[in-house]
Write a protein that holds these residues in place. Structure first.
Motif, mmCIF file in Angstrom:
data_model
loop_
_atom_site.group_PDB
_atom_site.id
_atom_site.type_symbol
_atom_site.label_atom_id
_atom_site.label_comp_id
_atom_site.label_asym_id
_atom_site.label_seq_id
_atom_site.Cartn_x
_atom_site.Cartn_y
_atom_site.Cartn_z
ATOM 1 N N GLY A 44 0.830 -1.199 0.000
ATOM 2 C CA GLY A 44 0.000 0.000 0.000
ATOM 3 C C GLY A 44 0.860 1.242 0.000
ATOM 4 N N ASP A 45 0.927 1.902 1.164
ATOM 5 C CA ASP A 45 1.750 3.100 1.288
ATOM 6 C C ASP A 45 3.218 2.717 1.400
ATOM 7 O OD1 ASP A 45 -0.547 4.613 1.257
ATOM 8 O OD2 ASP A 45 -0.780 4.552 3.445
ATOM 9 N N LEU A 46 4.015 3.223 0.493
ATOM 10 C CA LEU A 46 5.444 2.923 0.490
ATOM 11 C C LEU A 46 6.219 4.059 1.143
ATOM 12 C CD1 LEU A 46 5.841 1.489 -3.126
ATOM 13 C CD2 LEU A 46 5.348 0.262 -1.007
ATOM 14 N N THR A 47 7.300 3.719 1.811
ATOM 15 C CA THR A 47 8.108 4.720 2.500
ATOM 16 C C THR A 47 9.576 4.322 2.437
ATOM 17 O OG1 THR A 47 8.534 5.809 4.629
ATOM 18 C CG2 THR A 47 7.760 3.535 4.690
ATOM 19 N N THR A 48 10.447 5.315 2.454
ATOM 20 C CA THR A 48 11.894 5.075 2.494
ATOM 21 C C THR A 48 12.457 5.354 3.883
ATOM 22 O OG1 THR A 48 12.328 7.350 1.747
ATOM 23 C CG2 THR A 48 12.167 5.631 0.047
ATOM 24 N N GLU A 49 11.572 5.427 4.862
ATOM 25 C CA GLU A 49 11.988 5.733 6.233
ATOM 26 C C GLU A 49 12.980 4.692 6.769
ATOM 27 O OE1 GLU A 49 10.040 5.823 10.732
ATOM 28 O OE2 GLU A 49 8.762 5.593 8.956
ATOM 29 N N ASN A 50 12.756 3.426 6.444
ATOM 30 C CA ASN A 50 13.634 2.370 6.953
ATOM 31 C C ASN A 50 15.060 2.538 6.456
ATOM 32 O OD1 ASN A 50 11.381 0.987 8.189
ATOM 33 N ND2 ASN A 50 10.810 0.345 6.123
ATOM 34 N N PHE A 51 15.231 2.921 5.213
ATOM 35 C CA PHE A 51 16.570 3.132 4.672
ATOM 36 C C PHE A 51 17.247 4.319 5.353
ATOM 37 C CE2 PHE A 51 14.211 0.947 1.349
ATOM 38 C CZ PHE A 51 15.105 -0.043 0.972
ATOM 39 N N ARG A 52 16.489 5.379 5.628
ATOM 40 C CA ARG A 52 17.061 6.545 6.304
ATOM 41 C C ARG A 52 17.512 6.189 7.717
ATOM 42 N NH1 ARG A 52 12.699 9.323 3.782
ATOM 43 N NH2 ARG A 52 11.517 9.218 5.743
ATOM 44 N N ARG A 53 16.708 5.404 8.424
ATOM 45 C CA ARG A 53 17.073 5.022 9.785
ATOM 46 C C ARG A 53 18.345 4.180 9.797
ATOM 47 N NH1 ARG A 53 13.910 1.767 12.667
ATOM 48 N NH2 ARG A 53 12.552 1.055 10.990
ATOM 49 N N VAL A 54 18.437 3.259 8.858
ATOM 50 C CA VAL A 54 19.623 2.403 8.796
ATOM 51 C C VAL A 54 20.862 3.215 8.448
ATOM 52 C CG1 VAL A 54 20.703 0.559 7.472
ATOM 53 C CG2 VAL A 54 18.356 0.294 8.282
ATOM 54 N N LEU A 55 20.762 4.091 7.460
ATOM 55 C CA LEU A 55 21.913 4.882 7.029
ATOM 56 C C LEU A 55 22.349 5.880 8.095
ATOM 57 C CD1 LEU A 55 20.889 5.559 3.315
ATOM 58 C CD2 LEU A 55 22.622 3.965 4.142
ATOM 59 N N ASP A 56 21.404 6.369 8.897
ATOM 60 C CA ASP A 56 21.745 7.313 9.960
ATOM 61 C C ASP A 56 22.357 6.622 11.177
ATOM 62 O OD1 ASP A 56 20.810 9.378 8.419
ATOM 63 O OD2 ASP A 56 18.827 9.448 9.363
ATOM 64 N N ALA A 57 21.964 5.380 11.429
ATOM 65 C CA ALA A 57 22.400 4.694 12.650
ATOM 66 C C ALA A 57 23.715 3.950 12.487
ATOM 67 C CB ALA A 57 21.307 3.728 13.130
ATOM 68 N N PHE A 58 24.079 3.589 11.261
ATOM 69 C CA PHE A 58 25.262 2.762 11.042
ATOM 70 C C PHE A 58 26.120 3.347 9.925
ATOM 71 C CE2 PHE A 58 22.020 -0.022 12.770
ATOM 72 C CZ PHE A 58 22.704 -0.692 13.775
ATOM 73 N N PRO A 59 27.436 3.103 9.976
ATOM 74 C CA PRO A 59 28.330 3.566 8.892
ATOM 75 C C PRO A 59 28.223 2.660 7.668
ATOM 76 C CG PRO A 59 29.616 2.401 10.541
ATOM 77 C CD PRO A 59 28.197 2.468 11.078
#
Length: 267
Positions: A44-59
């Protein structure tokens, strides 16, 4: 009969592709929708939030560069060693060639866990522990790749090589000027196989590397799971980042990859 084969091919393709499809769906879904059971086969609703969280939390960018450096080094060294070994077993005559070849193939049945202790002691005594070389050198040859190279080189007419030797060409010139230019599909399949194996390698790099800045992407996935726990959306987003480069590489070079396999005796 053709309909049966087509149906079987479609069924196998579905089984193989569905996990990747589900990974993409979960990675582009919100955690709230997943926990609420609102994520289905049709997103349904797609989001890129998961990718942002991963990229912000880890190198992730650092781990990606590490994976590229290690995998390319392993792939290049593996191609060189396997080509030379395959040519030697196919066209050179030396004492003990057959037993040595069988012994090398026998290593295919050994799981990596069996030799990890020996490898760890070896890289420690060589003072390589905690460096890239501890990961690169032990994996810079492949019994399967050597077998594929040997099968390919056996198909080269011996008369062609004998003619080159009669013209004064040495073994290295014969190999580099005659054999190697005709082995481009083989080089492609060996390179991709070793690159994929090194890219996805988890157990040995986890043991051989001790600095977080040297970690590769598969090791990073372990740390992500430890921090986020049951956050499957973030885990799938990270896993997709890990899978995407190899998938794109295969799509680009799939013709050379398939041609190399079919020409090496594995039909």
């Amino acid at each position: 009969m053709k309909l049966v084969r087509t149906g079987a091919a479609v069924a196998v393709a579905f089984v193989l592709v569905f996990p990747l499809y589900w990974m993409v769906v979960v990675a582009l879904s919100s955690r709230r929708d997943l926990l609420g059971g609102r994520v289905g086969l049709v997103p349904g609703d797609l989001t890129t939030e998961n990718f942002r969280r991963v990229l912000d939390a880890f190198p992730v960018s650092t781990w990606f560069v590490n994976s590229v450096a290690v995998s390319l080094s392993v792939a290049v060294l593996t191609v060189v060693t396997n080509l030379l070994a395959g040519y030697a077993f196919a066209h050179l005559r030396f004492r003990g060639a057959s037993p040595l070849f069988v012994l090398a193939l026998a290593t295919l049945v050994l799981p990596v866990q069996v030799i990890m202790v020996a490898l760890f002691r070896l890289v420690t005594e060589m003072q390589l522990y905690g460096t890239y070389w501890a990961v690169i050198l032990p994996t810079s040859a492949s019994a399967l790749g050597m077998f594929l190279a040997r099968q390919w080189f056996i198909g080269i007419p011996r008369d062609l090589l004998d003619a080159a030797r009669l013209d004064g060409a040495g073994e290295w010139r014969t190999f580099s000027r005659i054999v190697l230019p005709n082995a481009r599909p083989l080089v492609a399949v060996l390179f991709f196989m070793s690159l994929l194996s090194s890219w996805n390698d988890f157990a040995w790099p986890l043991i051989a590397l001790k600095d977080n800045e040297l970690f590769t992407l598969p090791i990073g996935l372990l740390y992500l799971q430890g921090q986020y726990g049951p956050d499957y959306t973030a885990t799938m987003a990270y896993a997709l980042l890990n899978v995407a480069p190899m998938l794109a590489l295969f799509v680009v070079f799939q013709r050379s990859f398939v041609q190399g396999f079919t020409s090496s005796g594995l039909r």
